[in-house]
Design an enzyme around this catalytic site. Structure first.
Site, PDB file in Angstrom:
ATOM      1  N   TRP A   1       0.698  -1.255   0.051  1.00 23.83           N
ATOM      2  CA  TRP A   1      -0.058   0.154   0.094  1.00 23.83           C
ATOM      3  C   TRP A   1       0.833   1.264   0.176  1.00 23.83           C
ATOM      4  CZ3 TRP A   1      -4.418  -0.749  -1.830  1.00 23.83           C
ATOM      5  CH2 TRP A   1      -5.100  -1.924  -1.806  1.00 23.83           C
TER       6      TRP A   1
ATOM      7  N   ASP B   1      -1.613   6.802   6.428  1.00 24.84           N
ATOM      8  CA  ASP B   1      -2.708   6.147   5.801  1.00 24.84           C
ATOM      9  C   ASP B   1      -2.809   5.006   7.059  1.00 24.84           C
ATOM     10  OD1 ASP B   1      -4.289   3.920   4.764  1.00 24.84           O
ATOM     11  OD2 ASP B   1      -2.858   3.399   3.170  1.00 24.84           O
TER      12      ASP B   1
ATOM     13  N   LYS C   1     -12.906  -1.275   7.107  1.00 26.01           N
ATOM     14  CA  LYS C   1     -12.179  -2.319   8.068  1.00 26.01           C
ATOM     15  C   LYS C   1     -12.822  -2.100   9.368  1.00 26.01           C
ATOM     16  CE  LYS C   1      -8.621  -1.918   5.149  1.00 26.01           C
ATOM     17  NZ  LYS C   1      -8.301  -3.035   3.913  1.00 26.01           N
TER      18      LYS C   1
HETATM   19  C1  PLP Z   1      -3.535   0.062   4.269  1.00 21.49           C
HETATM   20  C2  PLP Z   1      -4.345   0.319   3.171  1.00 21.49           C
HETATM   21  N1  PLP Z   1      -4.334   1.293   2.329  1.00 21.49           N
HETATM   22  C3  PLP Z   1      -5.288   1.495   1.403  1.00 21.49           C
HETATM   23  C4  PLP Z   1      -6.047   0.546   1.004  1.00 21.49           C
HETATM   24  C5  PLP Z   1      -7.062   0.836  -0.129  1.00 21.49           C
HETATM   25  O1  PLP Z   1      -8.256   1.256   0.285  1.00 21.49           O
HETATM   26  P1  PLP Z   1      -9.482   1.614  -0.970  1.00 21.49           P
HETATM   27  O2  PLP Z   1      -9.958   0.294  -1.420  1.00 21.49           O
HETATM   28  O3  PLP Z   1     -10.457   2.108   0.143  1.00 21.49           O
HETATM   29  O4  PLP Z   1      -8.940   2.713  -1.622  1.00 21.49           O
HETATM   30  C6  PLP Z   1      -6.165  -0.547   1.758  1.00 21.49           C
HETATM   31  C7  PLP Z   1      -7.144  -1.545   1.366  1.00 21.49           C
HETATM   32  O5  PLP Z   1      -7.313  -2.667   1.952  1.00 21.49           O
HETATM   33  C8  PLP Z   1      -5.252  -0.739   2.695  1.00 21.49           C
HETATM   34  O6  PLP Z   1      -5.635  -1.925   3.598  1.00 21.49           O
END
Ligand code: PLP
Length: 369
Positions: free
Chosen positions: A108, A179, A203
């Site tokens: 991520w 994040d 989550k």
């Molecule tokens: C740490 C993290 N950041 C970003 C995301 C991406 O999130 P989204 O699908 O809401 O764009 C996730 C998705 O699982 C994640 O676990």
């Protein structure tokens, strides 16, 4: 043996969208057709009516209470998930001539860095070892960061690798951007350490389709005014999360989740419960001679417990996933980019769910050794 619970629900270990507290779902169900005597569902009401005014006000004020967020920060409920924030954060916070900085700790952060690069210059200050599967967080200290950087980006909990910052890096003067998609509201937090926090909702917050943004107001005000208005945090601050139609149903459910956390005793109670659940599961993996945690002990996530079968035996992992699913313990497959096994035990997973998983793993081990 089957481990289903009330309403014939399974223990769902999905990384997200993930399970929600049962009492919240039951409340949603009872409110569904006629919310608070309004004669309609929250899904059907105007985002500017009195009932929704109260829903939005409750969601924001409860979140502010739980996280102890001061008036120096704005709280926003936005569409677009965390991935939109990968772009929106640099669009707003990047200042020409002040490279952005990042700590790379997995899948991520890679995505976030990729988006930052579309906006401006990026320096990756430290990186976890990709060849080792990002199983350990890099060591950093304040002297490594440029005080003039536009900001420093981190991911507080790496959902896929299963690592989590136990304390946050000290980065000096540059605003810290985090994040927190997979661990927001799971432990105590000092908001003042951050310039910007964002998290996808699916989550620890509520249904998918929303991101929460907590941003220091002065940073939003300094942002580039030539951006399209939708992409400026300032527009959403001015509109009180109603610059346009917000994700109304997701905000309503999030508000109920915040009420649930508050009533349980807030983040201190949540953190204690999450510690207990994680200790139970990591403890069982330590004792096992069939499975092992892939993550360095000091960096282990309380939210996403990533593990493998000894010898990385994929056939045995597939057998476990299939038998666990049949027993009512679902979504134990690791992320498609890494394989293996993963149990996500977010806030809403009760300790009974983790106990059921541990019992299942012990039985499985007896039969397969
Ligand atoms: C740490 C993290 N950041 C970003 C995301 C991406 O999130 P989204 O699908 O809401 O764009 C996730 C998705 O699982 C994640 O676990």
């Amino acid at each position: 043996m089957k481990y289903t619970t009330k309403h014939d629900r399974v223990w769902n270990f999905s990384a997200g969208p993930a399970n929600l507290p049962l009492s919240v779902l039951e409340k949603v169900q009872s409110d569904l057709l006629n919310y608070g005597g309004s004669g309609m569902s929250v899904m059907e009401m105007s985002h500017r009516c009195k009932s929704f005014d109260a829903i939005l006000e409750n969601a924001e004020s409860r979140l502010r209470k739980i996280l102890n967020i001061s008036d120096d920060y704005a709280v926003l409920f936005l569409q677009g998930g965390a991935s939109m924030q990968f772009a929106m954060a640099p669009m707003n916070l990047y200042r020409e001539g002040h490279p952005m900085e990042a700590i790379h700790t997995g899948y991520w952060t890679q995505k976030a860095i990729q988006e930052m690069k579309t906006i401006g210059e990026v320096k990756v200050v430290a990186s976890a070892d990709a060849e080792q599967g990002f199983r350990k967080l890099p060591e950093v200290n304040e002297s490594m960061f440029n005080p003039d950087a536009s900001f420093v980006h981190i991911c507080s909990n790496n959902t896929i690798a299963g690592t989590q910052w136990q304390s946050f890096p000290k980065v000096g003067k540059a605003p810290l951007v985090a994040d927190m998609s997979s661990d927001i509201l799971s432990r105590r937090l000092n908001i003042e350490e951050f310039g910007l926090i964002y998290a996808g909702a699916q989550k620890n917050i509520g249904p998918a389709g929303m991101a929460i943004v907590i941003i220091r107001k002065d940073l939003a005000e300094q942002a580039n005014k030539s951006l399209p208005t939708y992409f400026q945090y300032a527009s959403h601050i001015e509109g009180g999360s109603r610059f346009h139609t917000p994700p109304t149903f997701a905000i309503y459910v999030a508000g109920l989740v915040f009420d649930w956390i508050d009533e349980l005793g807030g983040l201190e109670a949540m953190e204690k419960l999450n510690q207990e659940k994680a200790n139970l599961l990591y403890g069982a993996l330590e004792e096992s001679s069939l499975f092992y945690s892939t993550v360095e002990k000091t960096d282990r996530s309380l939210m996403n417990v990533v593990f493998r079968a000894e010898g990385n035996n994929e056939a045995l992992e597939a057998k476990l996933i299939s038998e666990a699913t049949a027993a009512g313990l679902t979504d134990l497959k690791g992320h498609r980019s890494v394989g293996g096994l993963r149990a996500s035990i977010y806030n809403a997973m009760p300790i009974e769910g983790v106990q059921a998983l541990v019992e299942f793993l012990r039985e499985f081990e007896k039969k397969n050794h």
